[in-house]
Design an enzyme around this catalytic site. Structure first.
Site, PDB file in Angstrom:
ATOM      1  N   ASN A   1       0.865  -1.184   0.000  1.00 43.40           N
ATOM      2  CA  ASN A   1       0.000   0.000   0.000  1.00 43.40           C
ATOM      3  C   ASN A   1       0.899   1.231   0.000  1.00 43.40           C
ATOM      4  O   ASN A   1       1.470   1.578   1.023  1.00 43.40           O
ATOM      5  CB  ASN A   1      -0.887  -0.038   1.257  1.00 43.40           C
TER       6      ASN A   1
ATOM      7  N   LYS B   1       0.125   4.276  -0.299  1.00 47.31           N
ATOM      8  CA  LYS B   1      -0.529   5.464   0.284  1.00 47.31           C
ATOM      9  C   LYS B   1      -0.292   6.693  -0.615  1.00 47.31           C
ATOM     10  O   LYS B   1      -0.169   6.547  -1.817  1.00 47.31           O
ATOM     11  CB  LYS B   1      -0.036   5.698   1.714  1.00 47.31           C
TER      12      LYS B   1
ATOM     13  N   HIS C   1      -9.565   0.756   4.853  1.00 43.67           N
ATOM     14  CA  HIS C   1      -8.290   1.008   5.545  1.00 43.67           C
ATOM     15  C   HIS C   1      -8.557   1.943   6.727  1.00 43.67           C
ATOM     16  O   HIS C   1      -9.400   2.843   6.650  1.00 43.67           O
ATOM     17  CB  HIS C   1      -7.284   1.635   4.577  1.00 43.67           C
TER      18      HIS C   1
ATOM     19  N   GLU D   1      -7.045   4.411   7.824  1.00 44.33           N
ATOM     20  CA  GLU D   1      -6.889   5.850   7.536  1.00 44.33           C
ATOM     21  C   GLU D   1      -8.141   6.398   6.858  1.00 44.33           C
ATOM     22  O   GLU D   1      -8.517   7.551   7.068  1.00 44.33           O
ATOM     23  CB  GLU D   1      -5.627   6.075   6.687  1.00 44.33           C
TER      24      GLU D   1
ATOM     25  N   GLU E   1      -5.344  -5.247  10.593  1.00 43.61           N
ATOM     26  CA  GLU E   1      -4.366  -4.182  10.803  1.00 43.61           C
ATOM     27  C   GLU E   1      -4.688  -3.439  12.094  1.00 43.61           C
ATOM     28  O   GLU E   1      -5.534  -2.532  12.097  1.00 43.61           O
ATOM     29  CB  GLU E   1      -4.410  -3.197   9.635  1.00 43.61           C
TER      30      GLU E   1
ATOM     31  N   GLY F   1       2.193   2.282  10.743  1.00 43.51           N
ATOM     32  CA  GLY F   1       3.103   3.413  10.581  1.00 43.51           C
ATOM     33  C   GLY F   1       3.754   3.870  11.872  1.00 43.51           C
ATOM     34  O   GLY F   1       4.364   4.939  11.922  1.00 43.51           O
TER      35      GLY F   1
ATOM     36  N   SER G   1       3.397  -2.116  10.427  1.00 47.09           N
ATOM     37  CA  SER G   1       4.851  -2.051  10.631  1.00 47.09           C
ATOM     38  C   SER G   1       5.553  -3.385  10.341  1.00 47.09           C
ATOM     39  O   SER G   1       6.487  -3.753  11.050  1.00 47.09           O
ATOM     40  CB  SER G   1       5.179  -1.544  12.037  1.00 47.09           C
TER      41      SER G   1
END
Ligand code: PEP
Length: 248
Positions: free
Chosen positions: A9, A11, A95, A97, A167, A173, A211
């Site tokens: 991904n 991003k 996701h 985010e 996730e 991140g 991560s």
């Protein structure tokens, strides 16, 4: 037998030159020792050039988001039929985010999933709890709710034919990774829930994301219900990404 998968991904990163260099680097490093299905998810505007570069490889192409509607007055959106049209095979939905920064609800994620399936795309459905939710001991409640919303929309069989990425939000991140045992426990829970809802859960690919790096990938992927990874930061470097792919 589930084929492992590693999806990158990217991003909101890259440029046309940078995307080209990254795809070149991945293609140059491919060899027969990589058992995984590899997928890259560049930003929308680099999908077409990536498709052209991937044409004679087995690397799959995915988008990072999709509109729940097929067409019409939805300025700025990109629909599932459009993604299919430019050669995508996969699309990330839900996701964290998107859920937290763009207020995507469980219900909207379900509709995006449905739109993707109807267009012939394979959704990569992301689920996961925040740190507060983990500390409150409600990880399974949260993940179960996110999963159920999509099952309610399309049915368990459709969900089990997609890819699901667990996730934990606190690991994305941040450099913090769930331990292999923590991740395995949630993966086993997801598989059990899918099975109980009537899905073909033994066939569902469950990815871990948060991560993942070359140093921790092998331990995570060695767990029985972890079938690969959804990779953010480390997918922006061809060497790191390929090292993770080799760890499957
Ligand atoms: C992600 O964005 O899906 C992700 C897992 O990111 P990172 O690998 O950087 O934690």
């Amino acid at each position: 037998m589930r084929q492992p998968m590693v999806a990158g991904n990217w991003k909101l990163n890259g440029s046309s030159q940078g995307a080209k260099a990254l795809v070149d680097g991945i293609l140059a490093g491919l060899d027969d020792t990589i058992p995984a299905q590899i997928v890259i998810c560049p930003p929308f505007v680099y999908l077409q050039q990536s498709r052209e570069m991937l044409q004679s490889s087995d690397v799959g192409l995915g988008a990072q988001n999709v509109c729940a509607e097929d067409k019409g007055a939805f300025t700025g959106e990109v629909s599932a039929p459009m993604l299919h049209d430019v050669g995508c095979h996969y699309v990330i939905v839900g996701h964290s985010e998107r859920r937290s920064l763009y207020y995507e609800t469980d219900e909207l994620v379900g509709r995006k999933f449905e739109s993707a399936v109807n267009a012939g795309l394979v959704p990569i459905l992301c689920v996961g709890e925040s740190l507060t939710e983990r500390e409150k001991g409600i990880t399974e409640t949260v993940v179960g709710r996110q999963l159920k919303a999509v099952i309610d929309q399309v049915g368990a069989i459709q969900v089990s034919q997609a890819v699901i990425a667990y996730e934990p939000v606190w690991a994305i991140g941040t450099g913090l990774t769930a331990s292999p045992e923590q991740a395995q426990a949630v993966h086993a829970y997801i598989r059990k829930e899918l099975h109980m809802a009537g899905g073909a859960a033994d066939e569902t690919r469950l990815l871990y994301g948060g991560s993942v790096k070359p140093e921790n990938a092998a331990d995570l992927f060695a767990m029985p219900d972890i079938d690969g990874g959804l990779i953010g930061g480390a997918s922006l470097d061809a060497e790191s990404f390929l090292a993770i792919c080799r760890a499957t």
